[in-house]
Write a protein that holds these residues in place. Sequence first.
Motif, PDB file in Angstrom:
ATOM      1  N   GLU A 224      14.225   6.506  22.423  1.00 25.00           N
ATOM      2  CA  GLU A 224      12.900   6.111  21.929  1.00 25.00           C
ATOM      3  C   GLU A 224      13.026   5.339  20.624  1.00 25.00           C
ATOM      4  N   ARG A 225      13.920   5.781  19.750  1.00 23.65           N
ATOM      5  CA  ARG A 225      14.143   5.077  18.491  1.00 23.65           C
ATOM      6  C   ARG A 225      14.724   3.685  18.733  1.00 23.65           C
TER       7      ARG A 225
ATOM      8  N   LYS B  30      17.441  11.516  24.382  1.00 25.62           N
ATOM      9  CA  LYS B  30      16.131  10.956  24.752  1.00 25.62           C
ATOM     10  C   LYS B  30      15.400  10.465  23.510  1.00 25.62           C
ATOM     11  N   ARG B  31      15.429  11.258  22.448  1.00 25.29           N
ATOM     12  CA  ARG B  31      14.760  10.858  21.206  1.00 25.29           C
ATOM     13  C   ARG B  31      15.396   9.590  20.639  1.00 25.29           C
TER      14      ARG B  31
END
Length: 335
Positions: free
Chosen positions: A132-133, A128-129
């Motif tokens: 986002e990146r 998920k992170r």
Amino acid sequence: MSDDRIVVLDDAPTIDGLIFRYFRDEQDFAALVAVIEACQEYDQVDPLSSEAGLPTVEELSQSFSEADNIDLDTDMLLVELNGQVIGFQWVRWWEQADGTWVYYHRGRVVPDWREHGIGAATLKWAEKRIRERVAGHGSAGKAVYRANTTSHEAAYNQLLLESGYVPVHSFVEMGFDPDVPLPEKKMPEGFALKPAGVEDYRAIWEANEEAFEEEWGHRRATDEDYIVFLGNIVGNPGFDPSLWQVAWRDEAIAGVALCEITPRGVGEISELSVRQQWRNHGLGRALLISALHALRLRGVEPIRIFTDVDNARRLYESVGFRALTDYIRYQKPVQ
């Protein structure tokens, strides 16, 4: 603890006292090292390995301070159980020479708390992170998740496979057998070894980068990478340019074997390369043997080297290296 450091994971297992939080401060590095130490026996962590060994708190702190493209405030997740850190996950990224954006993540959970869904939950957080990146970088369509593991980490390998990752590359760490007699040190005709002077460092780095520019996963080198090279190699307490084996053909560098002595006293041949136009002359073998002689002359033991090329592995085995640990790189596209 400030509530703004706590992270709520939708897929977290229900365990009393279990929380997930962002990296807090330098003191967390000691907790990360403790997790790795707790995994040592179960995952057969090699304490002498520079690739995936047992770092000290200072070494771990330095490695993250020097790492580019990671924000510890948001890209590092710690797992706590009743106030004790029992796992972690972190992500970072870079762009390869072929335009692929690689988003790498690495996690561990102490053996006593595996098979409870913690590793799966932190893996989903990492993905998920990363998404986002990717959105922030505008790299959609050319981004991949990547994770590295060793052949000894059965549970982590299984988790990655079940999560849709596929092995795309592997490399091996090899150790030199001290009972094997060294072959004679001799350069092929037309090549000569010369000591490495400070004025040669940039040319040595460029020759090594050129030799690997077509290798799998090669990253486009920049001036900043040269500065990192100087910091990692020249700035290493074990740096000794007299251990470097630099082969010249007239006024050009033809190949290099860059050796160092790690903080744990291991002699490591960190780079061994021959530029394209001077391959198939036996120069790689000659440089390797010369490097072994230089390290042996210092009384260094053990001696390690890494490779991801079958031909190179056969070369190393022919002079007395034996495989110690296989490292597998997994990947899947970011959807």
